[in-house]
Design an enzyme around this catalytic site. Structure first.
Site, mmCIF file in Angstrom:
data_model
loop_
_atom_site.group_PDB
_atom_site.id
_atom_site.type_symbol
_atom_site.label_atom_id
_atom_site.label_comp_id
_atom_site.label_asym_id
_atom_site.label_seq_id
_atom_site.Cartn_x
_atom_site.Cartn_y
_atom_site.Cartn_z
ATOM 1 C CG ASP A 44 -13.855 46.323 13.244
ATOM 2 O OD1 ASP A 44 -13.572 45.141 12.997
ATOM 3 O OD2 ASP A 44 -13.827 46.813 14.388
ATOM 4 C CG ASP A 100 -15.871 42.050 17.519
ATOM 5 O OD1 ASP A 100 -16.687 41.565 18.303
ATOM 6 O OD2 ASP A 100 -15.459 41.460 16.500
ATOM 7 C CG ASP A 146 -12.480 49.412 17.066
ATOM 8 O OD1 ASP A 146 -12.384 48.599 16.115
ATOM 9 O OD2 ASP A 146 -12.247 49.097 18.240
#
Length: 227
Positions: free
Chosen positions: A9, A11, A171
């Site tokens: 991922d 961001d 995250d």
């Protein structure tokens, strides 16, 4: 690690982009005559894309947008963010060393993000990370986006890999749901934008620092991974 694909991922995983995303969201709010919101208020929406950030920020002021208004503001967001996407964003500590180590071990790297692809590529280029990745896909790249598993499996395919020899690093609950639906193991970082502890979503492993990534990957590869 030859033959393995590691999908990240963006961001909250590779790069701390929240400061610039918050500035872009607050620019949108200013066009509506609304007060700024804090970066902390923006963070829960980051993994869901710009539309969710705008919608969440406006709702925090007690307002509700029509679908048309939301998409018009999305265009305002994109114009501002494209011009300011790397003012304050930075890669997380030890990311570059981790990526160097994975590449040296023969892994193929990719990015799967709910950011628009052009913005994702621009962020990676600004951070001087773009050369690490064989594929970069955003919410507009494949006709599906996270948590739809087709976003992840499509990213893996673009990188030339296969789900059974791939691992995701993310995250958020969205990343974990995506990986589980695609039957791809996931390593969660604890320092991203998840409001709840990532452990509550059942990832296969958790790291608090990128220096821990090689050890987390060992269980999937069966061999030590150097950095």
């Amino acid at each position: 690690m030859q033959g393995w694909t590691i999908v990240f991922d963006l961001d909250g995983t590779l790069v701390d982009t929240a400061p610039d995303l918050a500035e872009a969201t607050n620019h949108v709010l200013s066009t509506l005559g609304l007060d700024r919101v804090s970066e902390l208020e923006i963070r829960p929406f980051v993994g869901h894309g710009a539309l969710a950030m705008i919608d969440g920020a406006v709702k925090a002021h007690g307002r509700k947008l029509s679908e048309r208004e939301l998409h018009d503001l999305f265009e305002v967001f994109i114009v501002y963010y494209t011009a300011h996407l790397a003012d304050y964003s930075v890669p997380y500590p030890h990311v570059i060393a981790a990526l160097d180590g994975l590449k040296a071990e023969g892994a193929t790297l990719a990015v799967c993000t709910n950011k628009m692809e052009l913005q994702a590529r621009a962020v990676l280029e600004a951070m001087k990370l773009d050369h690490y990745f064989s594929a970069v896909t955003g919410r507009d790249s494949l006709g599906a986006y996270k948590p739809d598993p087709l976003h992840l499996t499509g990213t893996i395919a673009r990188a030339g890999g296969a789900p059974q020899t791939s691992i995701m690093v993310g995250d958020s609950e969205t990343d974990i749901k995506t990986a589980k639906a695609a039957r791809v193991p996931i390593v969660a970082v604890s320092f991203g934008y998840s409001v709840d502890p990532v452990a509550s979503f059942g990832p296969d492993a958790i790291i608090d620092d990128y220096r821990q990534l090689p050890g987390a990957l060992e269980k999937f590869f069966g061999t030590a991974v150097s950095t």
